[in-house]
Scaffold this active site. Sequence first.
Site, PDB file in Angstrom:
ATOM      1  N   ASP A 130      -0.233   5.246   0.874  1.00  0.00           N
ATOM      2  CA  ASP A 130      -0.484   6.218   1.947  1.00  0.00           C
ATOM      3  C   ASP A 130      -0.535   5.542   3.306  1.00  0.00           C
ATOM      4  O   ASP A 130      -1.319   4.620   3.534  1.00  0.00           O
ATOM      5  CB  ASP A 130      -1.798   6.965   1.696  1.00  0.00           C
ATOM      6  CG  ASP A 130      -1.741   7.847   0.458  1.00  0.00           C
ATOM      7  OD1 ASP A 130      -0.648   8.013  -0.103  1.00  0.00           O
ATOM      8  OD2 ASP A 130      -2.795   8.361   0.050  1.00  0.00           O
TER       9      ASP A 130
ATOM     10  N   ASP B  72       0.858  -1.172   0.000  1.00  0.00           N
ATOM     11  CA  ASP B  72       0.000   0.000   0.000  1.00  0.00           C
ATOM     12  C   ASP B  72       0.902   1.233   0.000  1.00  0.00           C
ATOM     13  O   ASP B  72       2.103   1.139   0.300  1.00  0.00           O
ATOM     14  CB  ASP B  72      -0.894  -0.038   1.243  1.00  0.00           C
ATOM     15  CG  ASP B  72      -1.775   1.191   1.366  1.00  0.00           C
ATOM     16  OD1 ASP B  72      -2.407   1.574   0.365  1.00  0.00           O
ATOM     17  OD2 ASP B  72      -1.813   1.784   2.461  1.00  0.00           O
TER      18      ASP B  72
END
Length: 272
Positions: free
Chosen positions: A10, A8
């Site tokens: 953020d 991922d």
Amino acid sequence: MAIIIFTDLDGTLLNQDDYRCDAALPVLKELQAKQIPVIPVTSKTRQEVETLRQELNLGDPFIVENGSAVFVPLDSKQFVLSAKIEREGYQLELLGCTYAEARQGLAAVAKMLGERLRGFGDLSEQEIGQLTGLSEQEVKRAKAREFTEPFLTPDRVSQQQLQQAVEAQGFQVVVGDRFSHLIGSGAGKGKAVRWLVRHYRFPKAEEKLITVGLGNSPNDLAMLEAVDVPIVVPSAKAPHPGLMGRGWQVAPAPGCQGWATAVVSVCDRLLA
């Protein structure tokens, strides 16, 4: 031993507060030298990920818009190119729907609920900038949707009502506090991860493949469930409770510092 790292962005590879990843830069360079792919798995658009890939000098495939599509560079040596759609230097594997279909789906959901649902396509760049704090250029890249439609989460509709209406129209929804995302029924971070793994080309036929995944929120759950070594990156306060109780490894720090430390530790262990 062959390793693929799915991550991922953020709050995971990128810090939640400043979106920087300084602590991860030396690790990323080392992974490139060892030919270990680092594959972003994100809700961001292709344009947003391309900008980051250029900044970090990443050349591996990437997964965008909540697992709606996989982009594999045409010159990829590590992944077999079996997709039939070519787009701007990539082969595209479309798992979700088109943006036009997502827009039509949002209109149908709004009609079913009797609510006005405002998506990115209805909001001006200025409005999105005010709601998200993104710069003008960042808004343009975030607005360049190809497969999904973010929309303002309605106040007067429960999450269950929204979910039921979306599913009745043949879509999925990722519900967020401010924005929710309407995505195609075939999309999913876990599905996209498994598709890429199936198309990995082993340097040596007898090699074993180990997949590592790093995420920080329930939106990463399907990705983390699809890998061999799931790692939870905590926030500044604690790991997200939605990812706990599964016996998964937790990175020792939030953001890129935790990401870097966890990746070095797991690679050292696997390659020892």
